[in-house]
Design a protein around this motif. Structure first.
Motif, PDB file in Angstrom:
ATOM      1  N   ARG A  54       0.841  -1.197   0.000  1.00 11.01           N
ATOM      2  CA  ARG A  54       0.000   0.000   0.000  1.00 11.01           C
ATOM      3  C   ARG A  54       0.876   1.247   0.000  1.00 11.01           C
ATOM      4  NH1 ARG A  54       0.482  -2.672   4.710  1.00 11.01           N
ATOM      5  NH2 ARG A  54       0.692  -1.552   6.703  1.00 11.01           N
ATOM      6  N   PRO A  55       0.297   2.372  -0.431  1.00  7.86           N
ATOM      7  CA  PRO A  55       1.089   3.599  -0.464  1.00  7.86           C
ATOM      8  C   PRO A  55       1.347   4.147   0.932  1.00  7.86           C
ATOM      9  CG  PRO A  55      -1.176   4.038  -1.131  1.00  7.86           C
ATOM     10  CD  PRO A  55      -1.057   2.557  -1.011  1.00  7.86           C
ATOM     11  N   HIS A  56       2.444   4.860   1.030  1.00 12.80           N
ATOM     12  CA  HIS A  56       2.842   5.535   2.260  1.00 12.80           C
ATOM     13  C   HIS A  56       3.345   6.911   1.857  1.00 12.80           C
ATOM     14  CE1 HIS A  56       5.514   6.542   5.681  1.00 12.80           C
ATOM     15  NE2 HIS A  56       4.712   5.780   6.398  1.00 12.80           N
ATOM     16  N   GLU A  57       3.253   7.865   2.754  1.00 10.85           N
ATOM     17  CA  GLU A  57       3.665   9.229   2.400  1.00 10.85           C
ATOM     18  C   GLU A  57       5.133   9.322   1.993  1.00 10.85           C
ATOM     19  OE1 GLU A  57       5.375  10.697   6.558  1.00 10.85           O
ATOM     20  OE2 GLU A  57       4.404  12.077   5.190  1.00 10.85           O
ATOM     21  N   VAL A 106      -2.493 -19.855  17.364  1.00  5.82           N
ATOM     22  CA  VAL A 106      -2.405 -19.302  18.715  1.00  5.82           C
ATOM     23  C   VAL A 106      -1.537 -18.050  18.793  1.00  5.82           C
ATOM     24  CG1 VAL A 106      -2.861 -21.493  19.881  1.00  5.82           C
ATOM     25  CG2 VAL A 106      -0.502 -20.908  19.228  1.00  5.82           C
ATOM     26  N   TRP A 107      -0.874 -17.698  17.708  1.00  2.00           N
ATOM     27  CA  TRP A 107       0.062 -16.566  17.729  1.00  2.00           C
ATOM     28  C   TRP A 107       0.128 -15.965  16.332  1.00  2.00           C
ATOM     29  CZ3 TRP A 107       4.650 -15.551  15.162  1.00  2.00           C
ATOM     30  CH2 TRP A 107       5.527 -14.619  15.740  1.00  2.00           C
ATOM     31  N   VAL A 108      -0.004 -14.639  16.243  1.00  2.00           N
ATOM     32  CA  VAL A 108       0.035 -13.933  14.956  1.00  2.00           C
ATOM     33  C   VAL A 108       0.959 -12.730  15.086  1.00  2.00           C
ATOM     34  CG1 VAL A 108      -1.284 -12.727  13.186  1.00  2.00           C
ATOM     35  CG2 VAL A 108      -2.333 -14.634  14.419  1.00  2.00           C
ATOM     36  N   ASP A 109       1.875 -12.606  14.140  1.00  2.00           N
ATOM     37  CA  ASP A 109       2.864 -11.525  14.123  1.00  2.00           C
ATOM     38  C   ASP A 109       2.748 -10.805  12.778  1.00  2.00           C
ATOM     39  OD1 ASP A 109       6.166 -10.945  15.034  1.00  2.00           O
ATOM     40  OD2 ASP A 109       5.586 -10.709  12.949  1.00  2.00           O
ATOM     41  N   VAL A 110       2.584  -9.494  12.812  1.00  2.76           N
ATOM     42  CA  VAL A 110       2.541  -8.695  11.585  1.00  2.76           C
ATOM     43  C   VAL A 110       3.632  -7.634  11.662  1.00  2.76           C
ATOM     44  CG1 VAL A 110       1.178  -7.199  10.086  1.00  2.76           C
ATOM     45  CG2 VAL A 110       0.062  -9.082  11.315  1.00  2.76           C
ATOM     46  N   SER A 111       4.645  -7.772  10.818  1.00  4.18           N
ATOM     47  CA  SER A 111       5.714  -6.784  10.720  1.00  4.18           C
ATOM     48  C   SER A 111       5.474  -5.929   9.494  1.00  4.18           C
ATOM     49  CB  SER A 111       7.084  -7.461  10.609  1.00  4.18           C
ATOM     50  OG  SER A 111       7.523  -7.934  11.861  1.00  4.18           O
ATOM     51  N   THR A 112       5.515  -4.613   9.681  1.00  9.12           N
ATOM     52  CA  THR A 112       5.306  -3.677   8.583  1.00  9.12           C
ATOM     53  C   THR A 112       6.635  -3.052   8.189  1.00  9.12           C
ATOM     54  OG1 THR A 112       3.058  -3.175   9.320  1.00  9.12           O
ATOM     55  CG2 THR A 112       4.088  -1.592   7.843  1.00  9.12           C
ATOM     56  N   TYR A 113       6.925  -3.100   6.878  1.00 11.81           N
ATOM     57  CA  TYR A 113       8.166  -2.559   6.338  1.00 11.81           C
ATOM     58  C   TYR A 113       7.861  -1.409   5.371  1.00 11.81           C
ATOM     59  CZ  TYR A 113      10.740  -6.564   8.158  1.00 11.81           C
ATOM     60  OH  TYR A 113      11.307  -7.510   8.989  1.00 11.81           O
ATOM     61  N   LEU A 114       8.768  -0.437   5.371  1.00  5.96           N
ATOM     62  CA  LEU A 114       8.661   0.718   4.475  1.00  5.96           C
ATOM     63  C   LEU A 114       9.758   0.643   3.425  1.00  5.96           C
ATOM     64  CD1 LEU A 114       7.698   3.638   3.707  1.00  5.96           C
ATOM     65  CD2 LEU A 114       9.379   4.454   5.395  1.00  5.96           C
ATOM     66  N   ARG A 115       9.372   0.826   2.176  1.00  5.82           N
ATOM     67  CA  ARG A 115      10.315   1.003   1.084  1.00  5.82           C
ATOM     68  C   ARG A 115      10.251   2.471   0.692  1.00  5.82           C
ATOM     69  NH1 ARG A 115      14.958   0.573  -1.705  1.00  5.82           N
ATOM     70  NH2 ARG A 115      14.658   0.882  -3.943  1.00  5.82           N
ATOM     71  N   ARG A 116      11.312   3.222   0.979  1.00  3.20           N
ATOM     72  CA  ARG A 116      11.312   4.645   0.678  1.00  3.20           C
ATOM     73  C   ARG A 116      11.325   4.872  -0.827  1.00  3.20           C
ATOM     74  NH1 ARG A 116      15.273   4.938   5.093  1.00  3.20           N
ATOM     75  NH2 ARG A 116      14.325   5.954   6.905  1.00  3.20           N
ATOM     76  N   GLY A 117      10.650   5.937  -1.235  1.00  2.00           N
ATOM     77  CA  GLY A 117      10.566   6.271  -2.645  1.00  2.00           C
ATOM     78  C   GLY A 117       9.493   7.311  -2.838  1.00  2.00           C
ATOM     79  N   ASP A 118       8.952   7.400  -4.048  1.00  2.00           N
ATOM     80  CA  ASP A 118       7.869   8.329  -4.308  1.00  2.00           C
ATOM     81  C   ASP A 118       6.669   7.927  -3.469  1.00  2.00           C
ATOM     82  OD1 ASP A 118       9.419   9.683  -6.110  1.00  2.00           O
ATOM     83  OD2 ASP A 118       8.704   8.519  -7.841  1.00  2.00           O
ATOM     84  N   GLY A 119       6.216   8.823  -2.601  1.00  2.00           N
ATOM     85  CA  GLY A 119       5.135   8.497  -1.685  1.00  2.00           C
ATOM     86  C   GLY A 119       3.823   9.107  -2.078  1.00  2.00           C
TER      87      GLY A 119
END
Length: 267
Positions: free
Chosen positions: A112-115, A133-146
Motif C-alpha cells: 500500500r502507499p505511504h507518504e 495461537v500466535w500472529v505476528d505482523v511486521s510492517t516494512y517501508l520502502r522509501r521512494g515516491d510516496g
C-alpha cells in the motif's frame, strides 16, 4: 530452515535487479521444535527469565529466516537493503510452551502507499495441533515516491520515565546471534557507516522484546502488543523506559533525546 548467510549475500547481489509493483503470492510453512538452549539464550539477551514459557516475541525469531527467504525470493519487488522495519504487532490467544511443536506459516500481504514510499506486511503465524495461537505482523517501508499524505506527529514531550536502561555496544551482535538477523547496520560501527549510520544501531525487535520483558508476569494470557519503531537506538547508548496503565492495558515508550519506540499492550 533457510540459510540466512546465503540469503543476505543473495540480497546484496540481486538488489539492483528488483523492480515491480506487486507482492508475490509465495508463502512458507514449516514445523519447529523449540530448542531450550536457544530459548534461554534469547531470554538472556532480551531480559526475560528462564523457563518453559515462550516470551511473546520469541516465535518471531523462529519465523525470521522464512521471512527473509520470501523477501529475497523470485518476484519480490524491493531490494532487502534499505527496507525499514516501522511497526510490529503480535497477538497471542494463550501462552505457548517449549514442549509444543509449532507449525509456522509466513506470507506477504497488503502492499500500500505511504507518504514516504510504499509499505507492506510480513504476516507470520504459529499453530499448535491445528489451532492458530500466535500472529505476528511486521510492517516494512520502502522509501521512494510516496502518497504525499501528511504524517502523524511524534509526541512533543517525552513521557515520565519509569526506568533507564543502558544498551551495551555488543547488543546488536548478541541479538544477531540468537535471531539470525545479521544485518551489518546492527553489528559494528564500521559496517553501519557503510549504510549511512555513524554507529551500529539496536534491532527494532530487540527493543520490543526488551519492553515486553519489563511486563513479564503481568501479561494477560491472551493479549496484543503493538509497537511503532521511531528512531534507531545507537550503540552503545541509554534509553528511558516509560509505562503508563490505561483502561485496557498499558501504553509504553522508549526515549532518549528523541522517541525510539511507542507501543500499547492490551488484553
Amino acid at each position: 530452515m533457510a540459510n540466512l548467510t546465503w540469503l543476505y549475500a543473495k540480497a546484496a547481489l540481486t538488489g539492483f535487479t528488483r523492480r515491480g509493483s506487486e507482492l508475490p503470492t509465495a508463502e512458507k510453512s514449516f514445523r519447529v521444535d523449540v530448542d531450550r538452549a536457544h530459548l534461554a539464550a534469547y531470554g538472556r539477551v532480551c531480559g526475560f527469565g528462564v523457563g518453559d514459557g515462550l516470551p511473546l516475541t520469541y516465535p518471531h525469531v523462529l519465523a525470521f529466516p522464512a521471512q527473509v527467504e520470501l523477501m529475497t525470493g523470485r518476484g519480490f519487488p524491493f531490494p532487502l537493503p534499505g527496507l525499514v522495519h516501522v511497526a510490529n504487532r503480535i497477538t497471542r490467544t494463550r501462552p505457548l510452551h517449549a514442549g509444543e511443536p509449532l507449525d509456522v506459516h509466513v506470507s506477504l500481504a497488503n502492499l500500500r502507499p505511504h507518504e514516504r514510499g510504499q509499505q507492506f506486511d510480513v504476516r507470520s503465524t504459529a499453530s499448535v495441533d491445528g489451532e492458530e495461537v500466535w500472529v505476528d505482523v511486521s510492517t516494512y517501508l520502502r522509501r521512494g515516491d510516496g502518497s504525499g499524505e501528511p504524517a502523524g506527529k511524534d509526541r512533543a514531550e517525552p513521557p515520565t520515565p519509569t526506568g533507564r536502561w543502558r544498551v551495551p555496544g555488543d547488543t546488536g551482535r548478541r541479538y544477531a546471534q540468537v535471531s539470525g538477523d545479521r544485518n551489518p547496520i546492527h553489528l559494528h560501527a564500521l559496517t553501519a557507516r557503510a549504510f549511512g549510520f555513524p554507529r551500529a544501531i539496536a534491532h527494532g525487535m530487540w527493543s520490543k522484546a526488551r519492553c515486553v520483558a519489563a511486563f513479564e508476569g503481568r501479561l494477560p494470557d491472551a493479549c496484543t502488543v503493538d509497537v511503532r519503531f521511531k528512531a534507531p537506538i545507537p550503540l552503545p547508548g541509554a534509553v528511558d523506559f516509560s509505562a503508563t496503565p490505561t483502561g485496557a492495558g498499558w501504553r509504553f515508550a522508549l526515549w532518549s533525546d528523541r522517541p525510539h519506540l511507542e507501543g500499547v499492550l492490551h488484553a
